[in-house]
Structure formats: C-alpha cells, structure tokens
Design a protein around this motif. Sequence first.
Motif, PDB file in Angstrom:
ATOM      1  N   LEU A  78     -30.548 -47.745  70.380  1.00  0.00           N
ATOM      2  CA  LEU A  78     -29.427 -47.346  71.231  1.00  0.00           C
ATOM      3  C   LEU A  78     -28.824 -46.013  70.816  1.00  0.00           C
ATOM      4  O   LEU A  78     -28.441 -45.202  71.660  1.00  0.00           O
ATOM      5  N   VAL A  79     -28.735 -45.778  69.509  1.00  0.00           N
ATOM      6  CA  VAL A  79     -28.166 -44.516  69.034  1.00  0.00           C
ATOM      7  C   VAL A  79     -29.061 -43.348  69.434  1.00  0.00           C
ATOM      8  O   VAL A  79     -28.578 -42.293  69.876  1.00  0.00           O
ATOM      9  N   LYS A  80     -30.366 -43.513  69.299  1.00  0.00           N
ATOM     10  CA  LYS A  80     -31.288 -42.450  69.703  1.00  0.00           C
ATOM     11  C   LYS A  80     -31.184 -42.181  71.200  1.00  0.00           C
ATOM     12  O   LYS A  80     -31.209 -41.029  71.648  1.00  0.00           O
ATOM     13  N   ILE A 105     -20.739 -45.917  65.625  1.00  0.00           N
ATOM     14  CA  ILE A 105     -21.270 -45.706  66.967  1.00  0.00           C
ATOM     15  C   ILE A 105     -22.298 -46.776  67.325  1.00  0.00           C
ATOM     16  O   ILE A 105     -22.389 -47.209  68.474  1.00  0.00           O
ATOM     17  N   THR A 106     -23.051 -47.238  66.345  1.00  0.00           N
ATOM     18  CA  THR A 106     -24.008 -48.328  66.589  1.00  0.00           C
ATOM     19  C   THR A 106     -23.283 -49.591  67.013  1.00  0.00           C
ATOM     20  O   THR A 106     -23.681 -50.268  67.975  1.00  0.00           O
ATOM     21  N   SER A 107     -22.199 -49.908  66.306  1.00  0.00           N
ATOM     22  CA  SER A 107     -21.417 -51.105  66.629  1.00  0.00           C
ATOM     23  C   SER A 107     -20.854 -51.024  68.045  1.00  0.00           C
ATOM     24  O   SER A 107     -20.913 -52.001  68.805  1.00  0.00           O
ATOM     25  N   ASP A 108     -20.319 -49.856  68.410  1.00  0.00           N
ATOM     26  CA  ASP A 108     -19.742 -49.705  69.742  1.00  0.00           C
ATOM     27  C   ASP A 108     -20.813 -49.766  70.831  1.00  0.00           C
ATOM     28  O   ASP A 108     -20.626 -50.406  71.868  1.00  0.00           O
ATOM     29  N   ARG A 161     -21.870 -53.308  71.382  1.00  0.00           N
ATOM     30  CA  ARG A 161     -20.843 -54.077  72.098  1.00  0.00           C
ATOM     31  C   ARG A 161     -20.842 -53.714  73.580  1.00  0.00           C
ATOM     32  O   ARG A 161     -20.825 -54.602  74.434  1.00  0.00           O
ATOM     33  N   TYR A 162     -20.866 -52.420  73.895  1.00  0.00           N
ATOM     34  CA  TYR A 162     -20.870 -51.998  75.289  1.00  0.00           C
ATOM     35  C   TYR A 162     -22.120 -52.502  76.012  1.00  0.00           C
ATOM     36  O   TYR A 162     -22.055 -52.884  77.189  1.00  0.00           O
ATOM     37  N   ASN A 163     -23.256 -52.503  75.317  1.00  0.00           N
ATOM     38  CA  ASN A 163     -24.501 -52.939  75.942  1.00  0.00           C
ATOM     39  C   ASN A 163     -24.516 -54.436  76.225  1.00  0.00           C
ATOM     40  O   ASN A 163     -25.276 -54.902  77.074  1.00  0.00           O
ATOM     41  N   SER A 164     -23.648 -55.173  75.516  1.00  0.00           N
ATOM     42  CA  SER A 164     -23.574 -56.618  75.748  1.00  0.00           C
ATOM     43  C   SER A 164     -22.706 -56.964  76.955  1.00  0.00           C
ATOM     44  O   SER A 164     -22.746 -58.095  77.446  1.00  0.00           O
ATOM     45  N   TYR A 165     -21.930 -55.986  77.438  1.00  0.00           N
ATOM     46  CA  TYR A 165     -21.053 -56.240  78.571  1.00  0.00           C
ATOM     47  C   TYR A 165     -21.874 -56.327  79.869  1.00  0.00           C
ATOM     48  O   TYR A 165     -22.893 -55.646  80.030  1.00  0.00           O
ATOM     49  N   ALA A 166     -21.393 -57.136  80.774  1.00  0.00           N
ATOM     50  CA  ALA A 166     -22.050 -57.291  82.084  1.00  0.00           C
ATOM     51  C   ALA A 166     -21.581 -56.189  83.023  1.00  0.00           C
ATOM     52  O   ALA A 166     -20.937 -56.432  84.054  1.00  0.00           O
TER      53      ALA A 166
END
Length: 611
Positions: free
Chosen positions: A418-420, A446-449, A452-457
């Motif tokens: 995701l970071v890449k 930034i990885t954590s954020d 988290r954002y990618n888990s949102y619908a």
Amino acid sequence: MCGIFGTLNYEYAVSEEQVFAGLLHRGPDEQGCFNSRSVNLYHTRLAIQDLSTSGQQPMKYNGLVIVFNGEIYNHMELRKKYRLEAVSNSDTLTILMLFERIGMKMLEEFDGMFAFALYDTLNLRLYLARDRAGKKPLYIYQKGESFVFSSELNILQQVCKPEINYAALADYLYLGHHYRKATPYHLVNELENGHYVVIDTLPGQAQDICWFKIEEAYRNDRQLPYEDALMQLDQHLNRAVKRRIESADLDVGSFLSGGIDSGIVTAMAAQQQSRLKTFTVKVAGSFDESLLAEKVARKYDTDHTVVEIDFSDLSNDIEKIISNHGEPNSDNSAIPSYYVAREAKKYITVVLNGDGADELFGGYRRYVPFKHIDFFNPNQFTKISSGILAKILPVANQKQSLYTYCYRLLKFASYTDLVKIYCSASSDLFVGFEDVFIQKPTMLAITSDLERYNSYAISPLKKLLLMDFESMLFSRLLPKMDIATMAHSIEGRSPFLAKEVLDFAPGLPDHFKIRNIQTKQILRDLGKRYLPEALIHQPKRGFEIPLQKWVDHELWEVMQHYLFAGDALYPKIIRKEFIEQLIARRISISDERRAKILFCVFSLEVWHKSL
C-alpha cells in the motif's frame, strides 16, 4: 496572522529577544509576552482584524490567557448565537468568552484557521489546538514534563537543540515530506489537524484529543440529486468567501490563476468587494495563464496585476527559500510560491486562494484511474501484466504527456504494498529503489493509516482523496503556502477549507467529482455560473516549474556544493554512489524523476547546513 511560542516547565531560560526575532516575520506589528509560574507565552502580531490595542496579545479574560495565530471567520455569528457581548470585535476575545461558556466544544463551532495556546490560570491547564485542515502550524517539543511549542520549527530548534531523527529523515526521502506528526527531530512532533492537547500543568501530564476527523465525512455518503449538490456547494462557497472578506479590517485580494478554483473564489469575492485586487503569475517559458486570468479580471472589473517572475535570483535565493521551512522540503513549487507572495505583499496583506479544491473535488489527473479501478486491491492479472509492461516499455520523459501518464499508471498498478502504491501515485521518488537506503524507511504511521482507510467500505477514489487530504495537503501543500506567505507577512485565506465545505464535499458521490476522464466535474459546472467559457475545461496545471532545467543549469553549482560536500548528511541514510550515478545519468529513470530526487536530497542538505 501571527506567530506564537511558549514553554511549560522548561528548565532553561528563554530569551524574549530571540523568540521575537525568530518570529518577527509572522507578526511585525506588535510583540508581547506573559509569564506566570511555569508557563510562558509569547506572541508576534500581524494586525488584520480589530486593529486597535484591544486586539493585542497575549490576551487575558477572567483568568484565561491566550496566544492565537489565525482567524475565526464566523466569530461574530457565534457571539450572537451564544449571546456574548463585548466592546471589542476581536475574534481572539470571542475564543476566550466562548471557552468560558462551553470549553473546548467551541472548536466544533469555528469556521476558521487557527493554532492557539490557551492557559486556564484557575484550573492550571494549558490547551494547544489546531484547525480542521491544519492551515496554521504548531510544533511541540516534549521531554518528560517539559514542553516548548512554536509556530515554526526554526526557532524551536534554536531554543531546544533537539537531536536529529535519522529514521524520520529516511521516511522523508521516501515520501517527499514528513508525514503527519513527524518532524526531523527526536522529541518534536507536529500537532495534527483537528486535534488539541490538554496539559495539566502541575504534573505535566498531556492528553492528545482528536476533535475532527475528515475520514468520518468520507464514510457518510450524501444521497443528493446533482442539481441540489451544485446549489449547496454554491451556497457554502459564497458564505465562506463572504466571511473571509468581512472578517478583515484591511482590503482582501485574490490570487487568480487561469484555473477554475481561484476563478470561482475571485468571482464570488468580486461580488462582495468592489475593485477587488487580483494577482496572476506569469512565468517565462511556461504556459501563460495570465491571458485566461485577465478574462476573469475584465468580467468582474478587478484591480488586476500580472506578476512576472523570471527566477533570475534563484541561485542566490534558493537556500533561504528552503531553510525558511525549518525542515527538509521536496516541494519545488515552494519556489514560485515564495516569489508570488513577495510580490503580492507590495499591494495587499490578505489574499484569497484556491487551496484544498483539488484534494476535495478530485482535481489531479491521477484521480481518474482510481475512479474506475481499485488499485489498492488489484487482482493478480492486473499486478502481473502491469509489472511486465512497465519493465519492457521505454522510460517516460515528457512530464505532461499521455505516455508518461500511462507509464506511471502501469508502475503503481504493479505494486502490492500500500505504501508503494500511494508513494508511486503521489510523490514518485524512491519507489523501486529501496535497496539504496542504509537507514531503512519504516513508514509506520502512513502504513497504519493506509491499512485503516483500505479497510473502510468506501471507493478507491475516496481512499485516495482522504489520504491526500491527510498527507499531501496537511503535510506538504499547506505548510508550503504558510511559510511562503508568512515569510513576507502576508495572510492567505482558503474558502475551500471552510467548515461547511469540509463537512459537505467528502460525502459527494464519485461521479460528481470524476465523470469519465473529466476531473472535478461539479466545480466545472459551478464555474459555468461565474466564469468565461474558456476557463471551464482547462486542465490542472499548477506552477509549471522547469525543475529539470534548474537542476542541470541554474541550480547546478549550488547543488553540487551541497551534494559533494565532505560532511554531507545524506550518505548516512542512502548510498552516496546512487546519487553519483544519478547525477551521471547511469540510472534508468526519467529526467523529471531524476530531478525530483536530486532536489529532494538537496533540500535535506540545505536544511541540515542551516542548523
């Protein structure tokens, strides 16, 4: 607009003269300080609202003391709502009166940009707060129970002498800016947008509280007919512009490019203020936006000035421009921003701009593919095929070409990390060159954020818009504009970052923003009500900076001095041979990306030598 500084339980003496000298450019009109027990507050004032002595700071009221940087545009509305009465029209006084009434819940009421320190002398608590978008900066040094805070990093570094954080610098090189709270120093964090810290001053215990999360607005869809959304956006922006004009006791001007964002703001402002002063940049050798801007100026009869910039003094000014930031800054658009602000100050002290429109309404070309493809969760075929094509195709060299656009699309489509994916889609610096790092980037925050954002619908486009608001806008673009304007004692106001717009825009459906391959569709349709037809379908350009040319010619001598210095900092973080090979063009990479990496490393060195 002002500068603030303060200490709590700090064991060393702080020179009042040093603080005022370090922040004088942010507030040349007045300086003041407050000292009580373990709390010391300092303020430098740029007088824009309530020009009388009643607006002086630090301001005291019923046991409360505040140093405040920013503007609360709706503060007189709040006085009526809460029946607050005072002779002075100072928004700073409104903050104190409202705090006495409802405490920190007041932040949710504010339409404004702000960073402040409020000391409650009765309850011995110190509050440090920032606005929703993070327009006004605030940095905090904490060592045990000791705190020092400042509007700018340079004076904080001079006072506290914090140690360099090499892990943070590795992350900076990879991303192109310091992410969220991170700074280049140990023990120093940036207070995040939409946050406040409350400190119990006796034990020195601090609690960081988030009072505004734009991600919540992205998770709440707005089910509106398109015409209703267009009408509401029109109302929100008109209200925002009106407030930002009325809450100044000085004339307000407007930056006017050839684009729709600043065009809409200018059109609305011109309906509020006759003979509005407008400013357009004209740069030799790049697209001339002044011709389009003049169409708007003529339509609304503004007092128009074309600022011509030739960058003839760039090699002499570049070190000052970079070191003003107090941290490494890879955003080369800081250069024209500095010159534009310097020229505008000759005519005006308060200026409107279009900041935030692209990140809220989908203004960049890279948003288009995210409207149609989920690059955050690509399937196996997409990853493999994109990776193969990216390896066999020739390197893209023309910055604005369709081939370059497709080439970059293939590159970040081939990544799984995701970071890449995000760094490739945004800054595009060291992605693919991870092996050159000696001090490995951790990218933990930034990885954590991103996870988290990618888990949102929510849609891929909303994920990218959300990430850009929290990263690109907060950590890179807004600091750039704050430093550029305040270096010349000028205040920038951003109607697109108004309270109502930030509540409204994130929940709009994707197709209101990206329609087929057209960016910020709803703003273009709004522009039809205000702007000449020639502006409506103009592409996003920004400052078209000849970075490749600068790196190889105008700036090469000064860059060579830093990059080949025996005491250079970057070889502790990345392999020096990589930079040498990059300079010698022995790395297969586009000319634009090569220039961006070299400028990013050069910025690191200029910052380090300025300490």
